[in-house]
Motif scaffolding. Structure first.
Motif, PDB file in Angstrom:
ATOM      1  N   LYS A   1       0.829  -1.208   0.000  1.00  0.00           N
ATOM      2  CA  LYS A   1       0.000   0.000   0.000  1.00  0.00           C
ATOM      3  C   LYS A   1       0.864   1.259   0.000  1.00  0.00           C
ATOM      4  N   GLU A   2       1.918   1.261   0.819  1.00  0.00           N
ATOM      5  CA  GLU A   2       2.818   2.416   0.873  1.00  0.00           C
ATOM      6  C   GLU A   2       3.538   2.615  -0.467  1.00  0.00           C
TER       7      GLU A   2
ATOM      8  N   GLU B   1       1.056   4.039  -2.862  1.00  0.00           N
ATOM      9  CA  GLU B   1       0.793   5.439  -2.529  1.00  0.00           C
ATOM     10  C   GLU B   1       1.919   6.330  -3.041  1.00  0.00           C
TER      11      GLU B   1
ATOM     12  N   TYR C   1       1.513   6.827  -6.749  1.00  0.00           N
ATOM     13  CA  TYR C   1       0.443   7.796  -7.018  1.00  0.00           C
ATOM     14  C   TYR C   1       0.892   9.218  -6.700  1.00  0.00           C
TER      15      TYR C   1
ATOM     16  N   ASN D   1      -6.097   5.254  -1.352  1.00  0.00           N
ATOM     17  CA  ASN D   1      -4.691   4.905  -1.110  1.00  0.00           C
ATOM     18  C   ASN D   1      -3.870   6.091  -0.615  1.00  0.00           C
ATOM     19  N   ILE D   2      -4.428   7.303  -0.721  1.00  0.00           N
ATOM     20  CA  ILE D   2      -3.755   8.479  -0.173  1.00  0.00           C
ATOM     21  C   ILE D   2      -4.069   8.538   1.320  1.00  0.00           C
ATOM     22  N   SER D   3      -3.071   8.366   2.144  1.00  0.00           N
ATOM     23  CA  SER D   3      -3.289   8.221   3.588  1.00  0.00           C
ATOM     24  C   SER D   3      -3.587   9.545   4.287  1.00  0.00           C
TER      25      SER D   3
ATOM     26  N   ARG E   1      -6.537  14.111   0.685  1.00  0.00           N
ATOM     27  CA  ARG E   1      -7.643  13.441  -0.009  1.00  0.00           C
ATOM     28  C   ARG E   1      -8.806  14.401  -0.244  1.00  0.00           C
TER      29      ARG E   1
END
Length: 254
Positions: A51-52, A55, A58, A138-140, A145
């Protein structure tokens, strides 16, 4: 290892030691649970790393998109400002008692003020794909966001303002569809008539009477006011949003 556990279990059962067997069975269950938890933890760590990584991919793509969009917006603000200043000069000359603006200067100011249409077309291909596919999650960073989601809605507002500005521009240009005024004269004095290869008949119709037209003055004033509003109420806040997004993206990139 499994064979060892089975042999111990069989030994305890054959010796008829039920209490010890129950303790052993409980210990075996605890070991099994611990093993499952360790496996889940490892899997979660792997998922977090994936996931990181996604991210970061992206974020790098978004940074490139917004850098491109910022350059386009800076260019558009400069064009809009030039249009505004040129139109303002025309009205300043028309309201002056001496009005020393000649045909050539008038044509060049008209062309400089009204030849360029205004439209902000940022590169949002990655952001649009992320929103449509649900990958924006996926943007933490929650603030980032929200800003990215609001960016699309803000662009729709900008587009409406640009349409209004285009309408005001067209109303000025529509005057040159009439018989009283000549678009050819403007093209001649800006060099475009020759550039397009049109033959010059030598007869030039003056457009300076426009400077005395109330309709022209009103349309130019509406164009100037809409240009000013486009910059101060729309482009400047949009630039601030863009810079805020860029700052958050840069802070999240490792």
């Amino acid at each position: 290892m499994l064979k060892l556990f089975r042999s111990i279990r069989k030994g305890l059962l054959s010796e008829n030691k039920l209490s010890k067997y129950l303790v052993y069975a409980l210990g075996e269950i605890i070991l099994l649970v611990i093993g499952i938890l360790i496996a889940l933890a490892i899997n979660n760590l792997n998922q977090d790393r994936i996931k990181e990584k996604n991210e970061q991919i992206y974020l790098l793509g978004l940074r490139e998109e917004f850098q491109f969009s910022k350059a386009k917006l800076e260019e558009l603000i400069a064009v809009n400002k030039a249009n505004f200043e040129g139109a303002k000069q025309i009205l300043e000359h028309s309201s002056s008692p001496t009005n020393d603006l000649d045909e050539r200067d008038f044509s060049r100011l008209m062309y400089a003020s009204l030849s360029m249409d205004i439209a902000f077309n940022p590169n949002n291909s990655l952001l649009t794909e992320m929103i449509n596919s649900g990958n924006l999650k996926n943007i933490s960073n929650p603030v980032l966001r929200i800003l990215l989601t609001n960016w699309i809605a803000t662009l729709e507002d900008i587009e409406r303002q640009e349409r209004d500005l285009g309408i005001q521009r067209e109303r000025v240009l529509d005057l040159f569809r009439r018989n009283e005024y000549s678009l050819k004269t403007i093209l001649l004095h800006t060099g475009l008539y020759e550039e397009f290869g049109f033959p010059d008949s030598g007869s030039h119709h003056s457009n300076l009477s426009l400077m005395e037209s109330r309709e022209f003055e009103n349309n130019m004033l509406m164009f100037i006011l809409t240009s000013a509003a486009t910059e101060t109420a729309h482009y400047e806040p949009l630039m601030q949003d863009l810079e805020d997004i860029q700052a958050l993206i840069d802070a999240e990139i490792e």
